[in-house]
Design a protein around this motif. Structure first.
Motif, short mmCIF file in Angstrom:
data_model
loop_
_atom_site.label_atom_id
_atom_site.label_comp_id
_atom_site.label_asym_id
_atom_site.label_seq_id
_atom_site.Cartn_x
_atom_site.Cartn_y
_atom_site.Cartn_z
N GLU A 47 -1.87 -12.51 12.32
CA GLU A 47 -2.82 -11.42 12.33
C GLU A 47 -4.24 -11.96 12.46
O GLU A 47 -4.59 -12.98 11.88
CB GLU A 47 -2.68 -10.60 11.04
N ARG A 107 -7.50 -8.25 -0.37
CA ARG A 107 -6.92 -8.18 0.97
C ARG A 107 -5.40 -8.20 0.92
O ARG A 107 -4.73 -7.55 1.73
CB ARG A 107 -7.43 -9.36 1.81
N LEU A 110 -4.19 -4.70 -0.12
CA LEU A 110 -4.43 -3.76 0.97
C LEU A 110 -3.42 -3.97 2.10
O LEU A 110 -2.99 -3.02 2.75
CB LEU A 110 -5.86 -3.91 1.49
N ALA A 111 -3.03 -5.23 2.33
CA ALA A 111 -2.03 -5.53 3.34
C ALA A 111 -0.67 -4.97 2.94
O ALA A 111 0.09 -4.48 3.79
CB ALA A 111 -1.94 -7.03 3.57
N ALA A 114 -0.88 -1.25 3.65
CA ALA A 114 -0.86 -0.96 5.08
C ALA A 114 0.53 -1.11 5.68
O ALA A 114 0.89 -0.41 6.63
CB ALA A 114 -1.85 -1.87 5.81
N ASN A 115 1.32 -2.02 5.12
CA ASN A 115 2.66 -2.28 5.67
C ASN A 115 3.77 -1.61 4.87
O ASN A 115 4.94 -1.78 5.18
CB ASN A 115 2.91 -3.79 5.72
N ALA A 304 -6.01 0.43 -3.30
CA ALA A 304 -6.46 1.00 -2.02
C ALA A 304 -7.67 1.91 -2.20
O ALA A 304 -8.58 1.93 -1.37
CB ALA A 304 -5.32 1.77 -1.37
N CYS A 324 -0.56 7.37 -0.45
CA CYS A 324 0.40 6.75 0.45
C CYS A 324 1.79 7.32 0.18
O CYS A 324 1.93 8.37 -0.44
CB CYS A 324 0.40 5.23 0.29
#
Length: 387
Positions: A47, A107, A110-111, A114-115, A304, A324
């Motif tokens: 990424e 990070r 948050l990853a 996001a996934n 988040a 989410c």
């Protein structure tokens, strides 16, 4: 300042099944140390550098259609697990996120959001090996321990690196009691061994690591193993006990059930997560009726939304503030059969069912761990949940 991202040696995810050599790849400068493994296309995606390396033309899919037993007894599922390997249960399409221990905690979580993931293996670039897993449990432990501490400001925690949280740094040690041993399994090991490891060590994710390359191929879960069994559900004779009522079989938790009042605070819920080591809490009203479900995964919303400075909010607000994926409350009843329970939990793709009576009052929890214990380990005379 840009850093060189330490790339794992590029070998086939299963050297015994694919002998094509992979080209060596030059490390790429990355801002975020995140890898995503896409098994369906055999791509390793770095990424932020947008570098995709084709690892091999095809992923060998082993057909698990032989060796089914015909015994109509309680050991049929145990035998099925013993006759299939962890490699058999790896799906044809999945993704795997790997974090370097020098990645910022903010990070990393948050990853995960996001996934839609709940955990990720940790790679130590100095040791050049996997050293553990970053899970939502780590986040919960930190929030619960330091929320009311006068020594640490919550907003400071997000700037820390993963290695700091794990206690790998000499400057700050936050999780001194965390388990440093990475529990993993070989792709050639049986699914029975995988179930035993998951339940014995009370973990929810088991990395499948190739012993030759050291690469993580997949993260096995209770959910994936039960789904794999369910795929072949109708291909072998059905044992008589799956037609019995779930409460009669005693599969599940029916006493001292962990719940949280909707008027309690989010901090109270975190305390129950830590002390009782449960993965989800039925949120109940004054009469004990279930109104919602709050799981460990829901806590990641705090990262988040940066709302971890307000853990005194009532559970009612915490539930409505989720942004989410929400698993929701999937219920079952004491008179329903084990077969019905398994079908419902697999098709709903949830991790547990809330057992209620006709008045919607919580009477128990049927988790994936309970089902695998009762179907696979109990016939072998093993009670891993009590070990």
């Amino acid at each position: 300042m840009w850093r060189m991202f330490p790339l794992l040696c590029c070998r086939c995810p299963s050297p015994r099944r694919c002998r094509k050599r992979r080209n060596k790849v030059r490390p790429q400068p990355l801002a975020a140390r995140i890898w995503i493994w896409a098994a369906h296309s055999c791509l390793c995606v770095c990424e932020c550098s947008h570098v995709a390396i084709r690892l091999c033309d095809q992923l060998f899919i082993k057909c698990a259609t032989t060796g089914f037993l015909t015994e109509r007894d309680a050991a049929v599922y145990m035998s099925f697990m013993k006759n299939h390997s962890c490699y058999d249960a790896i799906p044809t399409s999945c993704k795997l996120v790997i974090f370097d221990t020098k990645l910022q905690v903010k990070r990393a979580f948050l990853a995960l959001v996001a996934n839609g993931l709940r955990a990720a293996p940790l790679w130590d670039s100095k040791l050049q090996r996997f050293v553990g897993m970053l899970t939502i449990t780590d986040f919960i432990n930190i929030l619960h321990y330091y929320y009311r501490s006068p020594m640490v400001q919550m907003y400071e925690l997000e700037s820390h690196k993963i290695e700091t949280w794990r206690g790998d740094s000499f400057k700050n040690v936050y999780l001194q009691s965390s388990n440093r041993i990475l529990i993993s399994i070989s792709p050639e090991a049986s699914l029975f061994d995988a179930v035993y490891s998951l339940l014995k060590y009370k973990i929810h994710r088991l990395p499948v690591i190739d012993p030759e390359s050291g690469n993580v191929l997949h993260i096995l879960t209770h959910k994936r193993i039960l789904k794999f069994l369910h795929i072949f559900w109708k291909k072998f004779p059905k044992p008589a006990f799956v037609s019995r009522q779930i409460q009669e079989l005693g599969i599940g938790t029916f006493k001292n059930i962990a719940t949280v009042q909707q008027t309690a605070t989010l901090y109270d819920a975190l305390a129950i997560f830590v002390e009782r080591r449960v993965s989800a809490l039925p949120v109940v009203d004054e009469q004990g009726k279930v109104v919602s479900l709050y799981s460990r995964f829901d806590v990641i919303n705090l990262a988040a939304r940066k709302s971890y400075n307000n853990l005194d909010m009532p559970m009612r607000d915490a539930v409505h503030g989720r942004s989410c994926f929400i698993e929701g409350v999937i219920k079952c009843y004491p008179y329903e059969t084990l077969e019905t329970i398994i079908d419902r939990i697999v098709h709903a793709e949830v991790h547990r069912l809330v057992l209620v009576d006709r008045a919607n009052v919580v009477k128990g929890i049927i988790s994936l761990s309970d089902l695998l214990q009762g179907m696979v380990l109990t016939p072998a005379g093993i009670d891993a949940l009590l070990s």
